[in-house]
Design a protein around this motif. Sequence first.
Motif, short mmCIF file in Angstrom:
data_model
loop_
_atom_site.label_atom_id
_atom_site.label_comp_id
_atom_site.label_asym_id
_atom_site.label_seq_id
_atom_site.Cartn_x
_atom_site.Cartn_y
_atom_site.Cartn_z
N LYS A 117 0.55 142.61 -0.96
CA LYS A 117 0.81 142.08 0.37
C LYS A 117 1.65 143.03 1.22
N ASN A 177 -12.57 135.72 2.47
CA ASN A 177 -12.06 136.24 1.20
C ASN A 177 -13.18 136.78 0.32
N ARG A 209 -4.70 141.13 -5.94
CA ARG A 209 -4.61 140.89 -4.49
C ARG A 209 -4.51 139.40 -4.20
N ASP A 210 -5.30 138.60 -4.92
CA ASP A 210 -5.26 137.15 -4.71
C ASP A 210 -3.89 136.57 -5.04
N ASN A 211 -3.14 137.27 -5.88
CA ASN A 211 -1.80 136.80 -6.23
C ASN A 211 -0.71 137.48 -5.41
N GLY A 212 -1.12 138.19 -4.36
CA GLY A 212 -0.16 138.76 -3.43
C GLY A 212 0.50 140.04 -3.86
N ASN A 218 -4.63 132.05 2.94
CA ASN A 218 -5.09 133.33 2.42
C ASN A 218 -5.89 134.02 3.52
N TYR A 263 -2.31 138.30 3.62
CA TYR A 263 -1.46 137.14 3.36
C TYR A 263 -2.02 136.31 2.22
N ARG A 264 -1.14 135.86 1.35
CA ARG A 264 -1.53 135.03 0.23
C ARG A 264 -0.55 133.87 0.08
N LYS A 265 -1.11 132.67 0.04
CA LYS A 265 -0.33 131.44 -0.13
C LYS A 265 0.77 131.36 0.94
#
Length: 649
Positions: free
Chosen positions: A44, A323, A38-41, A222, A226-228
């Motif tokens: 998404k 987060n 999830r942290d890497n999208g 984040n 949405y990520r980055k």
Amino acid sequence: MKLPSSLVNFGDFCKRNHQQLVAGLITFSLSLSVVILRDNGAFKQVELWSYDTLMRSQLNEPSDRRVVIVEIAEADIQRFRWPFSDRLFAKLINQISAAKPAVIGIDKYLDLPVMEGRDELVAAVKNAGNVVNAKFLATVEGRSGVEPASDLEKISRYGYVNLPLDKGAVVRRTSIVADTGSFAFEITQLYLQKLHNKQLVFNPEKIQFTAGKQIIPRMSANYGAYRKEDDSGYQMMVRYRGKPRGIQHIRASDVIDGKISPEQFRDRAVLIGVTAESLKDSFPTPVTVDEEVMYGVEIHANIVSQLISATLDDRQFIQVWSNDLENLWIVVWVIIGGGMATFIPNAFKNVGLLATLALVLIAGSYIAFAQSLWLPIFPSLLGLVSANVLVMAYQLAIQQSERKVLMGLFSRHVSKELVDIIWSNREKFMEEGRITGQEVYVTVLFTDMRNFSTAAEAQAPGETLNWLNNYLGTIANEVLAHGGMVDKYIGDAVMAVFGVPIPHSNETERTRDAQSAVEAALAIAHKLAEMNDVWVAQGLPPVTTGIGINSGTVIAGSLGSAERLEYSVLGDAVNIAARLESFNKEVDGGPHHILISEDTHQRLNNNFQTEFVGKYALKGKTQETGIYRVLDIQRNPNQLSPKVSSETL
């Protein structure tokens, strides 16, 4: 070297709980994987899809009567041609301004003169005194912006109409302030100031805007799914009030023709914009489906409504957790999924509870969104189901392995019914792939053929094998039919045990085992007598089979190496049964050659005809053993076993 007791205890704990520990490791690894993905999208798009679904499910609010759209529709373009001249825009502004709206927002670039009437347009804007014009910020390198017109800049406000776009050009968020205010922000400020003497207030220390009592939640790189993400400006999620055309639309031509009552504009925020398909100022949004779109002016109107409603009505903004809290939420659901599979071995119960919890999670996320809280529903649901399925798969693999061991040990030695009972009670005696040794009370039965060599000489080797298999199969079938277990074949001899592998702890069951063993012995004798008749008719010599039965305590468990295991029983009670079978050669075992011990005889409850042979010290024994020969079954309506009759001494 002796290990510390703490390490020994820890090792014992791991051995006792290895399945739970492995299940925990699977759950931990999966929770870590879901959070990292999830942290890497990775989720998404599906999370945004679920967000859109939730947004569409919440469209139950009435239209905001404080905002109205004057639309330049396709029919207006056909009538007046496009672009509208400055004179036509001047007339449109004058007509609206005469009705005394709070603010007029023009979602069209008026940076360059269009045909005749520029002076009239400037005068109309100046006279209105509450016009907000549109500009465009150059956010992409190489693309120019649209700056305010020099003749209008001093007499009107300006706001940028840029909209952050997600994949597929979907508008889910907006930037309300960058270096300057957005189009919707400026309209809102003018509306609130003029009618309510309020403002959207900026706190420079905390870099926060407040709308009434609420802090406007600012999107970070984040944020939720949405990520980055590009989080430039002060971005927030757009909370749409309704579907396209959910806010009141009035045709521009009707305004120009003077067909609109002034009450429809008085004290309202009026937005002028294009809704003509040919001009392509439209976008997909969370509240549109299939090929449906929402025009830019409608999106800005929804943002204006959101800011006004938050300030005046305390209408909530879309919120998310931090987060860390979202990750904790996901991990909790992963743990729940893995824990269910670990501690609820019944697959049907587990699946039913899993489905229930999945519905609870979905319903809870729906309720939370109704309160404007956007929870990470997809990663949580994925973690819940995946952990449950993976741990269940692991448990199933372990069960299959254990079942393979159990079936390898028992399938050819006990009845199918007993195999099922063994499997359902596997946890009582399985440990580390083998059956743990335990002390049990059993009845042991031995059989041995007296004249095998004579019979074998009369047959070819292949015929001898078939003949012996037929002989042994008959004995095994009767043992199984009477609830016993074939422990082993020793050449032409058979060892059978009644009362294992599920231990019988009460006296009633132990008595039943003893009577079942004697009944099985009589059935074997009768079957072999019938087979003897056939063999004699075939020219083969008759065979004699001695049977010995004893009841007592033994040790039952797995014997052998990890590669080759065998379930068996050991103990003096086994030796006595073997000696009784062999003792048939020395004393008369009766017509069926069945000798039983005193311990077994005491459990027959007069259901069989027996005769006392005497007390003898069997081979290898110093103490004398009371021995009886079994003659037959005698009927007794109160007998313990369904097939066992009373005995007459």
